[in-house]
Motif scaffolding. Structure first.
Motif, PDB file in Angstrom:
ATOM      1  N   ALA A  30       0.880  -1.058   0.073  1.00 58.44           N
ATOM      2  CA  ALA A  30       0.095   0.170  -0.228  1.00 58.44           C
ATOM      3  C   ALA A  30       1.031   1.206   0.057  1.00 58.44           C
ATOM      4  CB  ALA A  30      -0.835   0.083   1.251  1.00 58.44           C
ATOM      5  N   VAL A  31       0.185   2.380  -0.230  1.00 57.61           N
ATOM      6  CA  VAL A  31       0.954   3.640  -0.231  1.00 57.61           C
ATOM      7  C   VAL A  31       0.069   4.641   0.611  1.00 57.61           C
ATOM      8  CG1 VAL A  31       1.573   5.774  -1.594  1.00 57.61           C
ATOM      9  CG2 VAL A  31       1.761   3.415  -2.667  1.00 57.61           C
ATOM     10  N   ALA A  32       1.119   5.215   1.479  1.00 64.13           N
ATOM     11  CA  ALA A  32       0.616   6.332   2.520  1.00 64.13           C
ATOM     12  C   ALA A  32       0.984   7.614   1.968  1.00 64.13           C
ATOM     13  CB  ALA A  32       1.047   5.879   3.756  1.00 64.13           C
ATOM     14  N   GLU A  33       0.162   8.502   1.521  1.00 64.44           N
ATOM     15  CA  GLU A  33       0.368   9.529   0.984  1.00 64.44           C
ATOM     16  C   GLU A  33       0.232  10.485   2.073  1.00 64.44           C
ATOM     17  OE1 GLU A  33      -2.178  11.172  -2.115  1.00 64.44           O
ATOM     18  OE2 GLU A  33      -0.744  12.911  -2.584  1.00 64.44           O
ATOM     19  N   ILE A  34       1.319  11.413   2.355  1.00 66.05           N
ATOM     20  CA  ILE A  34       1.434  12.412   3.304  1.00 66.05           C
ATOM     21  C   ILE A  34       1.114  13.674   2.801  1.00 66.05           C
ATOM     22  CG2 ILE A  34       3.679  12.099   3.771  1.00 66.05           C
ATOM     23  CD1 ILE A  34       3.437  13.062   6.813  1.00 66.05           C
ATOM     24  N   ILE A  35       0.308  14.563   3.307  1.00 67.67           N
ATOM     25  CA  ILE A  35      -0.059  15.846   2.832  1.00 67.67           C
ATOM     26  C   ILE A  35      -0.328  16.821   3.793  1.00 67.67           C
ATOM     27  CG2 ILE A  35      -1.298  14.954   0.829  1.00 67.67           C
ATOM     28  CD1 ILE A  35      -3.995  15.829   1.954  1.00 67.67           C
ATOM     29  N   ASP A  36      -0.234  18.069   3.441  1.00 61.79           N
ATOM     30  CA  ASP A  36      -0.208  19.447   4.443  1.00 61.79           C
ATOM     31  C   ASP A  36      -1.487  19.659   4.835  1.00 61.79           C
ATOM     32  OD1 ASP A  36      -0.356  21.675   5.999  1.00 61.79           O
ATOM     33  OD2 ASP A  36       1.751  22.336   5.364  1.00 61.79           O
ATOM     34  N   PHE A 100      -2.402   5.105  12.293  1.00 64.49           N
ATOM     35  CA  PHE A 100      -2.080   4.725  11.165  1.00 64.49           C
ATOM     36  C   PHE A 100      -2.089   3.130  10.824  1.00 64.49           C
ATOM     37  CE2 PHE A 100       1.997   3.380   8.824  1.00 64.49           C
ATOM     38  CZ  PHE A 100       1.718   3.969   7.541  1.00 64.49           C
ATOM     39  N   ILE A 101      -1.553   2.339  11.628  1.00 66.61           N
ATOM     40  CA  ILE A 101      -1.698   0.929  11.565  1.00 66.61           C
ATOM     41  C   ILE A 101      -3.136   0.401  11.181  1.00 66.61           C
ATOM     42  CG2 ILE A 101      -1.250  -1.495  12.381  1.00 66.61           C
ATOM     43  CD1 ILE A 101       1.542  -0.394  13.106  1.00 66.61           C
ATOM     44  N   PRO A 102      -4.272   0.942  12.105  1.00 68.46           N
ATOM     45  CA  PRO A 102      -5.555   0.448  11.693  1.00 68.46           C
ATOM     46  C   PRO A 102      -6.186   1.074  10.360  1.00 68.46           C
ATOM     47  CG  PRO A 102      -5.277   1.096  13.917  1.00 68.46           C
ATOM     48  CD  PRO A 102      -3.998   1.431  13.448  1.00 68.46           C
ATOM     49  N   LEU A 103      -5.559   2.007   9.905  1.00 66.28           N
ATOM     50  CA  LEU A 103      -6.125   2.647   8.808  1.00 66.28           C
ATOM     51  C   LEU A 103      -5.461   1.901   7.599  1.00 66.28           C
ATOM     52  CD1 LEU A 103      -7.426   5.414   7.766  1.00 66.28           C
ATOM     53  CD2 LEU A 103      -5.191   6.337   7.190  1.00 66.28           C
ATOM     54  N   VAL A 104      -4.128   1.387   7.685  1.00 66.54           N
ATOM     55  CA  VAL A 104      -3.552   0.792   6.740  1.00 66.54           C
ATOM     56  C   VAL A 104      -4.381  -0.735   6.417  1.00 66.54           C
ATOM     57  CG1 VAL A 104      -1.371  -0.381   5.810  1.00 66.54           C
ATOM     58  CG2 VAL A 104      -1.437   1.969   6.372  1.00 66.54           C
ATOM     59  N   LYS A 105      -4.336  -1.242   7.652  1.00 72.91           N
ATOM     60  CA  LYS A 105      -5.144  -2.635   7.937  1.00 72.91           C
ATOM     61  C   LYS A 105      -6.483  -2.440   7.163  1.00 72.91           C
ATOM     62  CE  LYS A 105      -2.686  -5.049  11.366  1.00 72.91           C
ATOM     63  NZ  LYS A 105      -2.457  -5.207  12.832  1.00 72.91           N
TER      64      LYS A 105
END
Ligand code: GDP
Length: 293
Positions: A30-36, A100-105
């Protein structure tokens, strides 16, 4: 676009990053995109959508401590409507990072179920963190990996080599390979990045930038400006940014010899105070209205 920015933004650079990302995508689930969270549109790289379309994706709205909470909630609802789970985080105080981890799961739940059905119970989950410079990638990786190797830099655009970080049992992060530049060539994007300090101040005219910021704030957060600079008795709606800047200099007693207002000093104050969230929590780019409203 200024000269210094156009030096940073050259097609060969982006082509190389694109290739590196394409290659690395094969290594992650998966990809986690970090934005402002203050500039959800301008802090996204324009080619990323296309690049990662085949991967499950989550969005992390970082620096939420400085963004308007109502807008952050609207953006999260907007991404959710597009099928992208998102959360608000603050890497200064760790706020939201437990999610974060629950979101990816959540975004990988079908795959995780399929791995379990195949008996792959110890399968590692690998996530690539992507984001434009200065958005808080190093801070995020440092926080999640509790120290580790990522370098936190105040200067935008510092390249780091391709690195993996273990953040929990069975969970690994890959830092963005290469530098993912924002869409500098768009005037509004360039301005919004400069307002937040993502672009170095040497490449922009301070007075012009502060005046433009005040115009944006005048239209969306006039009360915050009035309160900060004690301009309660002034109708900002009819004023140009530079005129608001003059009022601010006057109210603060920023004068140069001859009684002239020191608008240069006032500009620096306005930009610093905006970047330090001294005017309150502000989001410069409003979330689109939900469909049908
Ligand atoms: P990178 O270039 O994407 O790796 O960004 P960094 O992690 O180096 O962060 C850039 C700047 O933003 C640093 O000064 C950080 O301290 C600051 N920063 C990162 N995350 C947050 C946050 O959630 N809130 C605030 N207020 N500042 C942050």
């Amino acid at each position: 676009m200024s000269e210094a920015q156009s030096i940073q933004w050259f097609p060969g650079h982006m082509t190389r990053t694109k290739r590196q990302i394409e290659k690395s995508l094969k290594l992650v689930d998966a990809v986690a995109e970090i934005i402002d969270a203050r500039i959800p549109v301008s802090s996204r790289n324009p080619v990323l959508d296309k690049l990662i379309q085949s991967k499950p994706r989550v969005i992390l709205m970082n620096k939420c401590d400085m963004a308007d909470p109502a807008q952050t909630a609207r953006w999260i609802a907007y991404y959710k409507a597009q099928g992208i789970p998102a959360i608000a985080i603050d890497c200064k105080t760790n706020k939201g990072l437990n999610g974060f981890i629950p979101l990816v799961k959540e975004v990988l739940k079908d795959r995780i179920a399929a791995w379990q059905a195949k008996g792959m119970v110890c399968r590692q989950i690998r996530v690539m963190v992507v984001g434009i410079p200065n958005v808080g990638k190093s801070s995020l990786i440092n926080r999640l990996s509790k120290g580790g190797k990522a370098n936190v830099e105040d200067r935008p655009g510092v390249t780091r080599s391709n690195q993996w970080f273990s953040i929990a049992k069975g969970f690994e992060l890959l830092d963005t390979p290469g530098v993912l530049w924002p869409k500098f060539e768009d005037k509004e994007v360039g301005e919004h990045l400069a307002f937040t300090g993502a672009v170095k101040d040497e490449v922009v005219d301070t007075e012009h930038l502060a005046s433009r910021l005040l115009e944006v704030l005048r239209d969306r957060y006039a009360d915050a400006v009035k309160q900060r600079y004690k301009l309660g008795d002034i109708d900002l709606s009819e004023l140009k940014g530079y005129e608001i800047l003059e009022w601010i200099g006057k109210k603060r007693g920023m004068l140069i010899s001859g009684g002239e207002i020191d608008t240069e000093r006032a500009s620096i104050a306005v930009l610093d105070e905006f970047r330090g969230a001294k005017m309150g929590r502000i989001t410069l780019e409003a979330a689109p209205a939900p469909a049908g409203k």
